[in-house]
Scaffold this motif. Structure first.
Motif, PDB file in Angstrom:
ATOM      1  N   LEU A   1       0.730  -1.220   0.082  1.00  0.00           N
ATOM      2  CA  LEU A   1       0.237   0.267   0.137  1.00  0.00           C
ATOM      3  C   LEU A   1       0.456   1.555   0.333  1.00  0.00           C
ATOM      4  CD1 LEU A   1      -3.192  -0.396  -0.030  1.00  0.00           C
ATOM      5  CD2 LEU A   1      -2.846   0.489   2.487  1.00  0.00           C
ATOM      6  N   PRO A   2       0.905   2.467  -1.027  1.00  0.00           N
ATOM      7  CA  PRO A   2       0.944   3.564  -0.887  1.00  0.00           C
ATOM      8  C   PRO A   2       1.322   3.794   0.297  1.00  0.00           C
ATOM      9  CG  PRO A   2      -0.226   3.371  -3.387  1.00  0.00           C
ATOM     10  CD  PRO A   2      -0.152   2.076  -1.831  1.00  0.00           C
ATOM     11  N   ASP A   3       2.236   4.665   0.851  1.00  0.00           N
ATOM     12  CA  ASP A   3       2.803   4.878   2.367  1.00  0.00           C
ATOM     13  C   ASP A   3       1.340   6.648   2.362  1.00  0.00           C
ATOM     14  OD1 ASP A   3       4.018   4.021   3.006  1.00  0.00           O
ATOM     15  OD2 ASP A   3       6.090   5.459   2.358  1.00  0.00           O
TER      16      ASP A   3
ATOM     17  N   ARG B   1      -1.890   4.713   2.248  1.00  0.00           N
ATOM     18  CA  ARG B   1      -2.286   3.977   4.001  1.00  0.00           C
ATOM     19  C   ARG B   1      -2.541   5.158   5.165  1.00  0.00           C
ATOM     20  NH1 ARG B   1       0.426  -0.776   4.897  1.00  0.00           N
ATOM     21  NH2 ARG B   1       2.118  -0.154   3.274  1.00  0.00           N
ATOM     22  N   LYS B   2      -1.867   6.588   4.436  1.00  0.00           N
ATOM     23  CA  LYS B   2      -1.969   7.534   5.551  1.00  0.00           C
ATOM     24  C   LYS B   2      -3.927   8.549   5.339  1.00  0.00           C
ATOM     25  CE  LYS B   2      -0.833  12.707   6.602  1.00  0.00           C
ATOM     26  NZ  LYS B   2       0.176  13.515   6.279  1.00  0.00           N
ATOM     27  N   SER B   3      -4.014   8.182   4.339  1.00  0.00           N
ATOM     28  CA  SER B   3      -5.160   9.019   3.823  1.00  0.00           C
ATOM     29  C   SER B   3      -6.826   7.868   4.184  1.00  0.00           C
ATOM     30  CB  SER B   3      -5.375   9.143   2.638  1.00  0.00           C
ATOM     31  OG  SER B   3      -5.002   9.395   1.490  1.00  0.00           O
ATOM     32  N   LEU B   4      -5.835   6.389   4.057  1.00  0.00           N
ATOM     33  CA  LEU B   4      -6.852   5.416   4.533  1.00  0.00           C
ATOM     34  C   LEU B   4      -7.757   5.906   6.459  1.00  0.00           C
ATOM     35  CD1 LEU B   4      -6.035   2.051   3.122  1.00  0.00           C
ATOM     36  CD2 LEU B   4      -8.525   2.826   3.099  1.00  0.00           C
ATOM     37  N   HIS B   5      -6.241   6.170   6.753  1.00  0.00           N
ATOM     38  CA  HIS B   5      -6.360   6.284   8.585  1.00  0.00           C
ATOM     39  C   HIS B   5      -7.254   6.868   8.888  1.00  0.00           C
ATOM     40  CE1 HIS B   5      -2.765   3.740   9.134  1.00  0.00           C
ATOM     41  NE2 HIS B   5      -3.423   2.793   9.013  1.00  0.00           N
TER      42      HIS B   5
ATOM     43  N   PHE C   1     -12.973  -0.775   3.888  1.00  0.00           N
ATOM     44  CA  PHE C   1     -12.994  -0.308   2.293  1.00  0.00           C
ATOM     45  C   PHE C   1     -12.145  -1.137   1.166  1.00  0.00           C
ATOM     46  CE2 PHE C   1     -11.305   3.184   6.032  1.00  0.00           C
ATOM     47  CZ  PHE C   1     -12.237   4.384   5.260  1.00  0.00           C
ATOM     48  N   LEU C   2     -12.802  -0.745   0.273  1.00  0.00           N
ATOM     49  CA  LEU C   2     -12.474  -1.160  -1.503  1.00  0.00           C
ATOM     50  C   LEU C   2     -12.182  -0.391  -1.436  1.00  0.00           C
ATOM     51  CD1 LEU C   2     -13.252  -3.868  -3.145  1.00  0.00           C
ATOM     52  CD2 LEU C   2     -14.441  -2.344  -4.488  1.00  0.00           C
ATOM     53  N   TYR C   3     -10.563  -0.402  -2.008  1.00  0.00           N
ATOM     54  CA  TYR C   3      -9.524   0.385  -2.565  1.00  0.00           C
ATOM     55  C   TYR C   3      -9.230  -0.373  -4.099  1.00  0.00           C
ATOM     56  CZ  TYR C   3      -4.314   1.447  -2.955  1.00  0.00           C
ATOM     57  OH  TYR C   3      -3.582   1.745  -3.735  1.00  0.00           O
ATOM     58  N   ASP C   4      -9.387   0.279  -4.840  1.00  0.00           N
ATOM     59  CA  ASP C   4      -9.187   0.279  -6.843  1.00  0.00           C
ATOM     60  C   ASP C   4      -7.957   0.275  -7.330  1.00  0.00           C
ATOM     61  OD1 ASP C   4      -8.994   0.323  -9.028  1.00  0.00           O
ATOM     62  OD2 ASP C   4     -10.459   1.128  -9.494  1.00  0.00           O
ATOM     63  N   VAL C   5      -6.790  -0.819  -6.495  1.00  0.00           N
ATOM     64  CA  VAL C   5      -5.694  -0.799  -6.952  1.00  0.00           C
ATOM     65  C   VAL C   5      -4.855  -0.265  -8.510  1.00  0.00           C
ATOM     66  CG1 VAL C   5      -2.939  -2.337  -7.523  1.00  0.00           C
ATOM     67  CG2 VAL C   5      -5.425  -3.095  -5.695  1.00  0.00           C
ATOM     68  N   ALA C   6      -6.051  -0.333  -9.609  1.00  0.00           N
ATOM     69  CA  ALA C   6      -5.544   0.308 -11.035  1.00  0.00           C
ATOM     70  C   ALA C   6      -5.287   1.802 -10.535  1.00  0.00           C
ATOM     71  CB  ALA C   6      -6.277  -0.548 -11.517  1.00  0.00           C
ATOM     72  N   LYS C   7      -6.559   2.593  -9.725  1.00  0.00           N
ATOM     73  CA  LYS C   7      -6.635   4.070  -9.537  1.00  0.00           C
ATOM     74  C   LYS C   7      -6.087   4.404  -8.570  1.00  0.00           C
ATOM     75  CE  LYS C   7     -11.028   3.841 -12.557  1.00  0.00           C
ATOM     76  NZ  LYS C   7     -12.741   4.358 -13.059  1.00  0.00           N
ATOM     77  N   ASP C   8      -5.826   3.487  -7.851  1.00  0.00           N
ATOM     78  CA  ASP C   8      -5.270   4.002  -6.604  1.00  0.00           C
ATOM     79  C   ASP C   8      -6.513   4.878  -5.767  1.00  0.00           C
ATOM     80  OD1 ASP C   8      -3.445   4.544  -4.071  1.00  0.00           O
ATOM     81  OD2 ASP C   8      -2.554   6.315  -4.792  1.00  0.00           O
TER      82      ASP C   8
END
Length: 662
Positions: free
Chosen positions: A238-240, A243-247, A267-274
């Motif tokens: 997970l990009p840093d 990760r910070k935005s998720l928290h 959360f559902l994380y869309d990898v392609a679009k970050d």
């Protein structure tokens, strides 16, 4: 206030988990149990236990009035709901508080506001948390496909359906509503866009009167039928910044409802679009909470109790995250048969290298289990046997250690997903952290769930089993015990031992007895050592030990063979078969014990191959029984509401004449 005696309004593994923390804190414990659970370990773990008459959840663990009455009868001053059942029921939480008891959980208002996935999405959108748009059965179009039908009041994959064809949407909504009503008492569902390459990332929060603590995130992307299989912390790759935005989003979600206690924002994380989107908030402890405990060095149940007792943020000790933790859910199920739940008695349960149970004490394996050898997995509740958790300094080390532990585990008496878990932990997709929530659904489970020994496992294990059974018979003989196993004065043909494997496939083992035991079926196999419990074979110069565990009466034994090739379960074929146990061709058998919830055919109906004839419900999931081929329904023994055992004949379909073989 100080809690002195706590009742857990739940069962199995989570009840034992809470009891463990209570013992450490010096809090007395009370269990409630159904009739089916009367002899289970969690009941024995408690200081006191109160019976809830009946078996089905609706008449036992979902009866809030009975649970509160049990708390009063046992003198409890607090109730912990665990997870599932009444854990996210706002009305029950309010009843606990109104009864003058301490509720170990968030305020009823917080539960209610987050309890509806429909309303919670609106609330989160207002709080600035990203959400997915909502559809309805009337507004969804072909361009919106695929879509996800989801239960508003629940989780765990129940009441959830992925729909890829618009003309199937109404039927899938109806099925999802029935499942949701059965599992959660609320049949409300909603429809939203389905992101096919998404990862499931959730954030653990702990709300107090002084503020909200974020205890990192977990990745739960490896799922089957929308139920989690592998969970880990922290989320790999997970990009840093993400990760910070998720928290920050999770903290905003909790503070939007003044949340108190332990909770999880998913959360559902869309990898392609970050990009990530709010899914739901679980206002309770999660099944996968041990991985967060391992990484942060905390006891989340103790923190729940501390918040319920009114302690401030300054009183709570939360360290910094270190290392990596992974959890797998060991289930009684058959992955190759659509993860069909299994029931039966566990005859052996050994997980090697366990350093702690229910509490993480450092590096190594932790086991959280609600059952042990001799306990039964029934049909009224979830089929999970145990959670196996590992903490290690690195993710790579954690993956390898957990896979090795499971490969050596011995769980006998019913089918499990053990081999699937081992293979998943070693699969490049998981090792490289490129999994998404749909990966497992599209995988070939006959390969991914296969034993490590492949095709060689069954014949070699069968040979070892035949030798071990012969050794047992020789040692049990009253006379001539010194005669070598299977000895014959004049050898005209090999000995034969016939086993049944899997769904009844025969495995005939032919071998020669005497001082030098040999196989008549396998080339280049040498017996190095033979005993009633252990057989050592050398195959093409490679020596392996086969541990043989036998249960049952002589002549009808069940034999479990463990070796580096994997676990092989065998049943000795009886020499004489009871005619009454035979079934007619075309018989549709109940795949597991359960109840018939719908019958879609009548005697005389002409049906097509794959047409749904009946629907069964077991372990809170619905299973469709379909016609095996085109034909006519000539017998229909099942009726709606009927309870049936595994193997019961539900219906008989006579094939069309042009389908019959010459």
């Amino acid at each position: 206030m100080t809690i002195t005696r706590l009742l857990v309004a739940n069962r199995g593994e989570i009840a034992r988990r809470v009891f463990r923390t209570c013992r450490d804190l010096g809090i007395e414990t009370v269990a409630v149990h159904s009739d089916a659970d009367a002899g289970m370990p969690f009941v024995r773990d408690a200081d006191a236990a109160v019976r809830l008459p009946g078996n089905a959840p609706a008449e036992t663990y979902l009866r809030g009035d009975l649970v509160i009455a049990a708390a009063r009868a046992a003198g409890a001053d607090a109730i912990h709901p665990g997870y599932g059942f009444l854990s996210e029921n706002a009305a029950f939480a309010q009843q606990v508080i109104d009864a003058g008891l301490t509720w170990v959980g968030p305020a009823p208002d917080s539960i209610e506001r987050m309890g509806s996935k429909i309303e919670s999405k609106k609330l989160m959108e207002a709080a600035g948390v990203p959400v997915l748009g909502e559809l309805t059965a009337d507004t969804a179009t072909v361009e919106d496909l695929p879509v996800l039908v989801k239960a508003s009041a629940g989780g765990g994959g129940r009441g959830m359906r992925v729909v890829r064809e618009l003309d199937r949407l109404a039927g899938e909504i109806a099925t999802a509503q029935a499942e949701a009503a059965s599992a959660f008492g609320d049949g409300t569902v909603f429809v939203e866009p389905y992101i096919q390459s998404g990862r499931h990332v959730e954030v653990q929060v702990l709300g107090t009167a002084d503020g909200t603590i974020v205890l990192g995130e977990r990745d739960c992307s490896v799922q089957r039928r929308h139920q989690k299989v592998i969970e880990e912390a922290p989320a790999p790759g997970l990009p840093d910044a993400t990760r910070k935005s998720l928290h920050e989003a999770a903290k905003a979600a909790a503070e939007a409802i003044d949340y108190r206690g332990a909770g999880t924002v998913e959360f559902l994380y869309d990898v392609a679009k970050d990009r990530f989107y709010f899914l739901e908030m679980n206002t309770r402890l999660q099944v996968e909470h041990p991985v967060t405990e391992a990484v942060f060095g905390v006891d989340l149940v103790a923190l729940q109790i501390a918040v319920a007792e009114g302690r401030s943020l300054a009183d709570l000790e939360v360290g910094s995250p270190t290392g990596h933790a992974i959890e797998v859910r060991l289930y009684a199920e058959d992955p190759a048969a659509g993860y069909q739940p299994q029931s039966g008695t566990i005859t052996r349960f050994e997980i090697p290298g366990v350093v702690s149970e229910f509490i993480t004490t450092g590096q190594g394996i932790r086991l959280d289990s609600g059952v042990g050898a001799g306990d039964a997995i029934g049909t009224f509740y979830d089929a999970m046997i145990a959670k196996v958790i590992v903490w290690a300094p690195s993710r790579d080390q954690a993956l390898r250690q957990l896979a090795g532990t499971l490969a050596r585990a011995e769980v006998h008496g019913l089918r499990t997903n053990r081999d699937l878990l081992v293979n998943l932990l070693r699969d490049p997709v998981v090792v490289d952290a490129t999994m998404d929530t749909t990966w497992l659904d599209g995988s070939d489970l006959t390969v991914l769930g296969a034993a490590p020994g492949g095709a060689a496992a069954a014949p070699l294990s069968g040979f070892a089993a035949a030798i071990a059974l012969a050794e047992r018979a020789r040692l049990a003989a009253a006379v001539q015990t010194r005669i070598p196993t299977g000895f014959r004065n004049v050898v005209s043909q090999p000995q034969e031992t016939v086993f049944l494997v899997g769904d009844g496939e025969e495995l005939a083992v032919h071998w020669y007895g005497g001082r030098d035991l040999t196989s008549a079926d396998l080339d280049d196999v040498t017996v190095i050592g033979a005993g009633p419990d252990e057989v050592v074979l050398e195959v093409a110069g490679v020596r392996r030990t086969f541990n043989v565990h036998v249960t049952g009466d002589a002549g009808q034994e069940s034999v479990d063979v463990e070796s580096p090739l994997g676990h092989v379960s065998l049943r000795r074929k009886p020499r004489f078969v009871d005619p009454s146990t035979q079934v007619a061709e075309g018989s549709l058998l109940a795949p597991m014990p359960g109840s018939v919830v719908a019958v879609h055919a009548q005697v005389g109906d002409v049906v097509a191959e794959g047409q749904a004839l009946l629907v069964m419900e077991a372990m809170k999931m619905q299973h469709t029984i379909a016609a095996p081929y085109s034909g006519t329904v000539t017998e229909l023994a099942a009726s709606t509401g009927q309870q049936v055992e595994a193997g019961t004949v539900l219906a008989v379909v006579t094939p069309d004449s042009d389908n019959e073989e010459d």
